[in-house]
Design a protein around this motif. Structure first.
Motif, mmCIF file in Angstrom:
data_model
loop_
_atom_site.group_PDB
_atom_site.id
_atom_site.type_symbol
_atom_site.label_atom_id
_atom_site.label_comp_id
_atom_site.label_asym_id
_atom_site.label_seq_id
_atom_site.Cartn_x
_atom_site.Cartn_y
_atom_site.Cartn_z
ATOM 1 N N MET A 84 37.979 37.907 40.007
ATOM 2 C CA MET A 84 37.971 39.285 39.871
ATOM 3 C C MET A 84 39.545 39.854 39.927
ATOM 4 O O MET A 84 39.893 40.985 39.527
ATOM 5 N N ILE A 88 39.918 42.276 36.621
ATOM 6 C CA ILE A 88 39.744 43.605 36.801
ATOM 7 C C ILE A 88 41.084 44.374 36.393
ATOM 8 O O ILE A 88 40.962 45.422 35.785
ATOM 9 N N THR A 140 31.847 46.277 30.820
ATOM 10 C CA THR A 140 31.155 45.610 31.806
ATOM 11 C C THR A 140 30.411 44.217 31.550
ATOM 12 O O THR A 140 30.623 43.400 32.139
#
Length: 167
Positions: A84, A88, A140
């Motif tokens: 992540m 992200i 997502t």
């Protein structure tokens, strides 16, 4: 000419991803990976949206988020980082700001007294709001599917929090 424009937009996506990586205090050793993955994601998204390819924005964003997710997982595990940290910041430049802005502007316009354009404003507001929702859903799903499919343990078997126990 259009391929050059895709790389140009990919470059700016990578710059934005790099900026978000710095903003989120990503480790210095991960910044080049964020830059690379942001470029890949932006290039895939805008490359699929070319008229010759004919991809729509939701599907293009989903595939670009999948590319970001898989490459973030592989690079993160290769360099012993949490995936992540890479994915992200790299996916944030794909957030549909224009659709969300137009949807909010339409909602504000609808607070005025109705006129002859009221139905058209409602239709545009609903369209922009649903496009925002579907693009965010595509982002997502595209980022989380690689994490769920690969089900990787925390990389390198490093204990989380061990750096805090110094005494």
């Amino acid at each position: 000419m259009e391929l050059l424009e895709v790389f140009y937009k990919g470059f700016w996506c990578s710059c934005a991803a790099f900026g978000f990586g710095i903003l989120f205090n990503a480790p210095k050793r991960s910044l080049w990976m964020i830059l690379l993955v942001g470029f890949l994601g932006g290039s895939v998204k805008f490359g699929l949206m070319l008229p010759e390819v004919g991809g729509r924005i939701v599907f293009s964003t989903f595939l670009a988020a999948l590319v970001i997710g898989f490459s973030g997982v592989f690079l993160g595990n290769w360099k012993k980082l949490i995936p992540m940290i890479i994915t992200i910041p790299s996916v944030i430049p794909m957030v549909p700001g224009a659709f969300a802005y137009k949807a909010m502007l339409g909602l504000i316009t609808l607070t005025h007294l109705p006129d002859e354009n009221y139905g058209q404003i409602v239709n545009r507001t609903i369209y922009n709001g649903t496009m925002t929702l579907f693009v965010l859903l595509a982002i997502t799903l595209g980022v989380t599917i690689p994490l769920v499919l690969l089900k990787l343990e925390f990389v390198g078997k490093v204990r989380v929090g061990s750096a805090w126990k110094k005494g």
